[in-house]
Design an enzyme around this catalytic site. Structure first.
Site, PDB file in Angstrom:
ATOM      1  N   HIS A   1      69.741   9.179  47.972  1.00 51.89           N
ATOM      2  CA  HIS A   1      68.707   8.693  46.580  1.00 51.89           C
ATOM      3  C   HIS A   1      67.500   9.225  46.161  1.00 51.89           C
ATOM      4  CE1 HIS A   1      66.855   7.706  51.465  1.00 51.89           C
ATOM      5  NE2 HIS A   1      65.850   7.421  50.095  1.00 51.89           N
TER       6      HIS A   1
ATOM      7  N   HIS B   1      63.533   8.148  44.357  1.00 49.68           N
ATOM      8  CA  HIS B   1      62.811   7.247  44.349  1.00 49.68           C
ATOM      9  C   HIS B   1      62.603   7.102  42.827  1.00 49.68           C
ATOM     10  CE1 HIS B   1      62.257   6.048  48.211  1.00 49.68           C
ATOM     11  NE2 HIS B   1      62.666   7.153  48.853  1.00 49.68           N
TER      12      HIS B   1
ATOM     13  N   GLY C   1      61.006  13.263  55.088  1.00 49.08           N
ATOM     14  CA  GLY C   1      61.041  12.410  55.409  1.00 49.08           C
ATOM     15  C   GLY C   1      61.610  11.039  54.728  1.00 49.08           C
TER      16      GLY C   1
ATOM     17  N   ASP D   1      62.889  -1.334  45.908  1.00 46.83           N
ATOM     18  CA  ASP D   1      62.972  -1.002  46.963  1.00 46.83           C
ATOM     19  C   ASP D   1      62.276  -2.273  47.947  1.00 46.83           C
ATOM     20  OD1 ASP D   1      62.553   2.063  49.289  1.00 46.83           O
ATOM     21  OD2 ASP D   1      61.570   0.452  49.684  1.00 46.83           O
ATOM     22  N   ILE D   2      63.187  -1.984  49.852  1.00 47.04           N
ATOM     23  CA  ILE D   2      62.614  -3.607  49.648  1.00 47.04           C
ATOM     24  C   ILE D   2      61.525  -3.757  50.533  1.00 47.04           C
ATOM     25  CG2 ILE D   2      63.370  -2.677  52.187  1.00 47.04           C
ATOM     26  CD1 ILE D   2      65.111  -5.313  52.420  1.00 47.04           C
TER      27      ILE D   2
ATOM     28  N   ASN E   1      63.462  12.649  48.731  1.00 45.35           N
ATOM     29  CA  ASN E   1      62.782  12.901  50.361  1.00 45.35           C
ATOM     30  C   ASN E   1      64.718  13.609  51.192  1.00 45.35           C
ATOM     31  OD1 ASN E   1      60.520  12.388  50.265  1.00 45.35           O
ATOM     32  ND2 ASN E   1      61.004   9.856  50.627  1.00 45.35           N
TER      33      ASN E   1
HETATM   34  P1  AMP Z   1      62.756   7.342  52.586  1.00 46.07           P
HETATM   35  O1  AMP Z   1      62.391   7.129  53.404  1.00 46.07           O
HETATM   36  O2  AMP Z   1      63.311   8.658  51.188  1.00 46.07           O
HETATM   37  O3  AMP Z   1      64.997   7.394  52.558  1.00 46.07           O
HETATM   38  O4  AMP Z   1      63.896   6.220  51.647  1.00 46.07           O
HETATM   39  C1  AMP Z   1      64.282   5.253  51.700  1.00 46.07           C
HETATM   40  C2  AMP Z   1      63.892   3.968  51.430  1.00 46.07           C
HETATM   41  O5  AMP Z   1      64.933   2.949  51.465  1.00 46.07           O
HETATM   42  C3  AMP Z   1      62.779   3.697  52.382  1.00 46.07           C
HETATM   43  O6  AMP Z   1      61.686   3.138  51.134  1.00 46.07           O
HETATM   44  C4  AMP Z   1      62.865   1.509  52.562  1.00 46.07           C
HETATM   45  O7  AMP Z   1      62.217   0.628  52.024  1.00 46.07           O
HETATM   46  C5  AMP Z   1      63.806   1.699  51.795  1.00 46.07           C
HETATM   47  N1  AMP Z   1      65.193   0.618  52.435  1.00 46.07           N
HETATM   48  C6  AMP Z   1      66.338  -0.453  53.177  1.00 46.07           C
HETATM   49  N2  AMP Z   1      66.731  -0.485  53.639  1.00 46.07           N
HETATM   50  C7  AMP Z   1      66.832  -1.604  52.498  1.00 46.07           C
HETATM   51  C8  AMP Z   1      67.046  -1.991  51.585  1.00 46.07           C
HETATM   52  N3  AMP Z   1      68.733  -3.295  52.418  1.00 46.07           N
HETATM   53  N4  AMP Z   1      66.939  -2.501  50.167  1.00 46.07           N
HETATM   54  C9  AMP Z   1      65.947  -1.668  49.499  1.00 46.07           C
HETATM   55  N5  AMP Z   1      65.523  -1.217  49.891  1.00 46.07           N
HETATM   56  C10 AMP Z   1      65.705  -0.379  51.209  1.00 46.07           C
END
Ligand code: AMP
Ligand code: ZN
Length: 117
Positions: free
Chosen positions: A103, A105, A96, A33-34, A90
């Site tokens: 996806h 986590h 959230g 995760d970024i 989520n």
């Molecule tokens: P959610 O809030 O469950 O939709 O999680 C989305 C997740 O995607 C967040 O934790 C972000 O930090 C992560 N995210 C968004 N863009 C990227 C990216 N380009 N590379 C890696 N993680 C990302």
């Protein structure tokens, strides 16, 4: 397969946005995760675009089963087998969810509080 042009995770799955894969197969890609919220924070995405778990249907049973079985294996690969981990999925606004491509986590490396915020 529908691949919305503006879906960032479809772009990652297609290799258009490069990530260092932690795990990948014909159905899934896992990468860091970024914006990590734990010492270990990995995202696991299906290559198929599903906007959320609520969009999954009967045709996705094998994919969802595969993902559920791979999650602990990926967690073990990043060193979380002994102390455990948390899987978060989520879904929708109140869940959230911010990226509208299904996806999971994988969170670990510290104790995860309950209940979540
Ligand atoms: P959610 O809030 O469950 O939709 O999680 C989305 C997740 O995607 C967040 O934790 C972000 O930090 C992560 N995210 C968004 N863009 C990227 C990216 N380009 N590379 C890696 N993680 C990302
Ligand atoms: Zn997508």
């Amino acid at each position: 397969m529908l691949m919305p042009e503006d879906c960032i995770f479809c772009k990652i799955a297609a290799g258009e946005i490069p990530v260092k894969p932690i795990y990948q197969d014909d159905q899934l890609v896992a990468f860091a995760d970024i914006n990590p919220v734990a010492p270990q924070h990995v995202l696991v995405i299906p290559r198929k675009h599903l906007s959320s778990l609520a969009e999954a249907g009967e045709a996705d049973k094998a994919l969802l089963g595969h993902a559920m079985l791979m999650l602990p294996k990926i967690a073990a690969q990043i060193g979380l087998a002994a102390d455990g981990f948390r899987i978060v999925l989520n879904t929708g606004k109140n869940g959230g969810q911010t990226v509208m491509h299904l996806h999971w986590h994988i969170l670990g490396g510290r104790y995860m509080e309950w209940p979540p915020g």
